[in-house]
Design an enzyme around this catalytic site. Structure first.
Site, PDB file in Angstrom:
ATOM      1  CG  ASP A 171      -1.826   1.094   1.385  1.00 14.07           C
ATOM      2  OD1 ASP A 171      -2.009   1.824   0.409  1.00 14.07           O
ATOM      3  OD2 ASP A 171      -2.397   1.250   2.485  1.00 14.07           O
TER       4      ASP A 171
HETATM    5  C1  SPV Z   1      -6.616   1.857   4.468  1.00 17.45           C
HETATM    6  O1  SPV Z   1      -7.457   1.036   4.804  1.00 17.45           O
HETATM    7  O2  SPV Z   1      -6.028   1.799   3.399  1.00 17.45           O
HETATM    8  C2  SPV Z   1      -6.285   2.966   5.359  1.00 17.45           C
HETATM    9  C3  SPV Z   1      -6.457   2.769   6.759  1.00 17.45           C
HETATM   10  O3  SPV Z   1      -5.824   3.962   4.881  1.00 17.45           O
HETATM   11  S1  SPV Z   1      -4.971   2.208   7.343  1.00 17.45           S
HETATM   12  O4  SPV Z   1      -4.587   1.067   6.622  1.00 17.45           O
HETATM   13  O5  SPV Z   1      -5.186   1.991   8.748  1.00 17.45           O
HETATM   14  O6  SPV Z   1      -3.998   3.285   7.132  1.00 17.45           O
HETATM   15 MG    MG Z   2      -5.132   3.752   2.943  1.00 20.04          MG
END
Ligand code: SPV
Ligand code: MG
Length: 552
Positions: A54
């Site tokens: 991510d």
């Molecule tokens: C996501 O779900 O991508 C978020 C929340 O941004 S977190 O992963 O907690 O950053």
């Molecule tokens: Mg996120």
């Protein structure tokens, strides 16, 4: 109502709103079914579903595609995690344009620099965009939205980056003052003390959002009490599926048999329910031309036929050769051409001579002392769903069969409206099965058959020609409901019936027309599908000669 309006109405209600993270249509659908107020199109989950970090590795288009997939299948609002807006304020403008066009209710943009790093990755370089830069993105977003209800959530990562509470508050306030509709403060502390501390010092009207992933033991009610309006359970869907798939796959590879995981997986109908297979079936029925794929043809070819003399000494009528092909072979060709591939034949007289490949065979060995109805019932197994019933001695054009297959009625008999006493050749010896129709148009000089089927009032081979409106062609069609009616009547008759049945002295002697008349007598709707010639029966030597002359 727009999805953005739905979200606004939800936000206007007292109490907390909890939304669930999803990464595709299926997970969003399950979130809706579970009762969540909305769906978080999570960057974390969507990236994970690509097996990618991510970290702004996926493009906006890929994230948008996933959010749209969710939005297309649920009625609750989607709040899309748009990371840092995929670049600077110019990227944010396009982001808002595209997400709004896709019907997404809200976006959330965070103050990570581009490319970002997920808030939880330990040991990665973490930098925040200058506060003015992110406030500019918020203004750009609010300036771009067309629908005033579209919601822009601004998120600060100041606590995640370790920049402290003052910085978090400064950023939150700057984003609220830039016009954000909500402010999300993220934290990776093990308890909720950080976010609760933030809420305690929050001095704007802008409602607050939090993501209780690491501070996992604080309940929604408590966070709401502390001042949060929207809580996001951000990634529990994808983490559940990873666990479930890991365990199921490990069991499968170990046990080498799919039965070993039956107790861990949903049955197939549950999948069909989620993905809307029933609706698809209804739509197929409503909007697609009827196909004949599921239809079984049941051909009655058991009887011996005295009228054809030596021609049928060693074979039944259905196997009579007409210019190089048997009647049955020709029937199979036309059936196949119309999409009917499931064909069953009831044999009796000289049954060994019926040997065409790819057909299912049933036998009525009592063909000498019984009639068509007994033959039909010998193949009861074929009547579980829609089926065609055909005499084994008829030749017919494809168009005639097509018309019958298209009939919307539960029970349809093909009726030749061209029949009348005057049109019968003088050498005709067979006894026609005649029908009386309700509201039959005059079928004299020039005639167009009815577009829709219409009711059969009477069927019999003892009908007076002057009373009849047409001749039963020896082809009938039953849809699923019609097949059910046939099965029910057949089993009642087999159980209880004694004595004559219409034209027949007994059940054993009954023709299928006696069975149809019994359906009519019992008030079942038996409909006629009009045709005008296009078929012939081979019952006599004269018929046989005519077939040779007519068939090319
Ligand atoms: C996501 O779900 O991508 C978020 C929340 O941004 S977190 O992963 O907690 O950053
Ligand atoms: Mg996120």
């Amino acid at each position: 109502m727009s999805n953005a309006r739905k979200l606004r109405e939800l936000l206007a209600q007292p109490g907390p709103i909890v939304i669930i993270g999803a990464h595709n249509g299926l997970s969003a659908k399950l979130g809706e079914e579970a009762g969540f107020g909305g769906i978080w199109a999570s960057g974390f989950e969507i990236s994970a579903s690509y097996a990618m970090p991510d970290a702004n590795i996926l493009t906006m288009a890929e994230n948008l595609h996933a959010a749209k997939m969710m939005n297309d299948v649920v009625d609750i609002p989607i709040i899309a995690d748009c990371d840092n807006g995929y670049g600077n304020a110019i990227n944010v403008i396009r982001c808002v344009e595209e997400y709004e066009k896709a019907g997404i209710a809200a976006i959330c943009i965070e103050d990570n620099i581009f490319p970002k790093r997920c808030s939880f990755y330990a040991g990665v370089k973490r930098e925040l965009a200058p506060v003015e830069e992110h406030a500019g993105k918020v203004r750009a977003a609010k300036n771009t939205q067309r629908n005033e209800d579209f919601v822009v959530i601004a998120r600060t990562e100041a606590l995640i980056a370790g920049w402290g509470m003052d910085e978090a508050l400064l950023r939150g306030r700057a984003y609220a003052d830039a016009g954000a509709d909500m402010v999300l403060v993220h934290s990776k502390a093990k308890t909720a003390h950080e976010v609760i501390g933030f809420a305690e010092q929050w001095d704007r009207d802008t409602p607050l959002v939090c993501v209780p992933t690491i501070y996992k033991d604080t309940k929604v009610g408590e966070l709401h009490e502390a001042g949060f309006k929207l809580m996001i359970f951000a990634n529990h869907g994808v983490r559940t599926s990873i666990k479930a798939m890991t365990e199921t796959f490990a069991t499968l590879i170990k046990e080498q048999c799919t039965g070993s995981v039956e107790d861990r997986i949903v049955p197939l109908p549950r999948v069909y329910e989620i993905i809307g297979v029933n609706k698809m079936k209804e739509d197929e029925k409503a909007f697609m031309p009827a196909t004949s794929e599921g239809v079984t043809a049941l051909i009655l070819a058991a009887g011996a036929s005295e009228r054809l003399g030596p021609l049928v000494k060693d074979k039944p009528k259905a196997m009579l050769d007409i210019k190089g092909k048997s009647i049955l072979g020709r029937q199979v060709e036309v059936l196949n051409a119309c999409g009917v591939k499931n064909i069953a034949v009831v044999r009796g007289y000289q049954k060994q001579a019926i040997d065409l490949p790819n057909l299912r065979y049933y036998d009525n060995d009592e063909y000498g002392s019984t009639n068509e109805l007994v033959s039909m019932l010998a193949a009861k197994r074929e009547m579980g769903s829609a089926f065609l019933l055909l005499y084994g001695d008829i030749l017919f054009e494809e168009s005639v069969l097509q018309k019958l297959l298209k009939s919307p009625a539960d029970i349809s008999l093909l009726v030749d409206r061209a029949w009348n006493e005057a049109s019968r050749p003088s050498d005709a010896r067979g006894v026609p099965d005649l029908v009386v129709l309700e509201d039959a148009q005059e079928a004299g000089y020039r005639f167009v058959g009815a577009e829709r089927p219409h009711k059969v009032k009477k069927i019999s081979h003892k009908l007076d020609a002057s009373e009849a409106n047409g001749e039963f062609v020896g082809m009938a069609m039953f849809n699923d409901q019609g097949a059910k009616t046939v099965r029910e009547l057949a089993s009642q008759l087999e159980k209880e019936h004694k004595g004559p049945l219409h034209d027949a002295g007994s059940l054993a002697e009954a023709s299928v027309t006696d069975f149809f008349q019994e359906l009519i007598t019992r008030n079942h709707d038996v409909q006629a599908v009009d045709v005008y010639k296009g078929w012939l029966e081979v019952d006599t030597f004269e018929d046989y000669k005519r077939a040779w002359a007519l068939i090319s």
